[in-house]
Design a protein around this motif. Structure first.
Motif: not given
Length: 310
Positions: A77-79, A101-104, A106-108, A296-298
């Motif tokens: 799941h690395a982005v 994007l970083v907040s997203i 971290k949240k996930r 998440a879809w990607a």
């Protein structure tokens, strides 16, 4: 995001995101004829103060020394959040979008790495990421070798998420990028205005939580494209712009004006959204929901992407 040729000079701004995700130090930019070694001090010291305060064109530069990626950035799941600009740069928008994007991530609980150093686009480092987000990139940012590495990675199951400016240049030297990856060549954009986005596929996991009629609460540029991606095999339109709710000016596509879509490049899922010019758009709840869903879809976390299995 940009309405003129990428020719006005300013100094490239290196990554300086402070949101908590791993981030690259300032890259050592080098033109193709003057590659830099790992020991060469950066020409542009790290800092946010370089470049236009609101937006403008930057001097193109090319990177040859990859950034150091922390060992913790790995896994399925690395982005990679990549926001290099070799054309128009909206500094506030890039900082806000990188932070969002970083907040997203971290949240996930997704490991993420933020950089503007294009030398990260190599076969070794790309293998560490499932998703690469081209976040408001501009201009031609990759060398020939980096282009080949990225194309191979994507075709073999990497995943691409592109935001706004990543598809917003009037021309590209790398024709594969607008024609195949994005799937539509940007032509122009309206002034920043409120308007309505209509969700076309409410059953897609990418549009989950969005209203069918999304009345924007933040002014935005409304992109237009030379080609309608709906006409291309394999492209799936998720959302369109309702031109009756804003003044498209010369940036009109008529009643069918795609803004958000997906498709596959080989085995790699591709998502692109033309939404998101200003910093304020990255505090808009519906926009943040769209981006989270898209990542998440990607990753394949919300069902199949429709792309061939590895």
């Amino acid at each position: 995001m940009r309405m003129a040729l990428n020719s006005l000079a300013a100094v490239l701004i290196a990554s300086s995101i402070t949101s908590g995700a791993a981030q690259a130090p300032a890259p050592a930019p080098a033109g193709p004829a003057q590659p830099q070694s790992a020991g060469t001090p950066p020409q542009n010291p790290e800092g946010r103060g370089r470049g236009p305060a609101r937006g403008g064109f930057v001097k193109p530069s090319y990177d040859s020394v990859p950034p150091e990626i922390p060992a913790t950035i790995k896994g399925p799941h690395a982005v990679l959040i990549f926001s290099k600009t070799n054309g128009y740069r909206e500094e506030a928008g890039i900082q806000a979008s990188n932070d969002a994007l970083v907040s997203i991530t971290k949240k996930r609980g997704w490991p993420s790495f933020v950089t503007e150093n294009a030398a990260v686009v190599n076969a070794r480092d790309l293998r560490r990421f499932k998703v690469v987000i081209w976040n408001n990139t501009s201009g031609d940012v990759l060398s020939e070798a980096q282009r080949a590495a990225f194309k191979t990675w994507l075709e073999n199951g990497g995943a691409f998420v592109g935001t706004h400016g990543a598809g917003g240049d009037p021309s590209y030297a790398w024709s594969w990028y607008p024609e195949t990856l994005i799937g539509a060549q940007f032509t122009s954009h309206s002034s920043q205005q409120l308007g309505t986005v209509r969700i076309e596929d409410m059953k897609s996991p990418i549009t989950k939580g969005l209203p069918p009629v999304w009345a924007r609460t933040v002014r935005d540029e409304w992109y237009a494209f030379k080609d309608n991606p709906r006409a291309k095999p394999g492209f799936h339109i998720l959302a369109t712009a309702d031109e009756t709710t804003y003044n498209p000016q010369r940036s009109t596509m008529g009643a069918d004006h795609p803004m958000v879509w997906t498709h596959c490049v080989g085995k790699g899922p591709v998502f692109y959204s033309a939404i998101g010019h200003s910093a304020e758009t990255y505090s808009e709840p519906n926009h943040l929901q769209l981006l989270e869903n898209a990542i998440a879809w990607a990753m394949g976390l919300s069902g199949g992407t429709g792309c061939p299995a590895k």
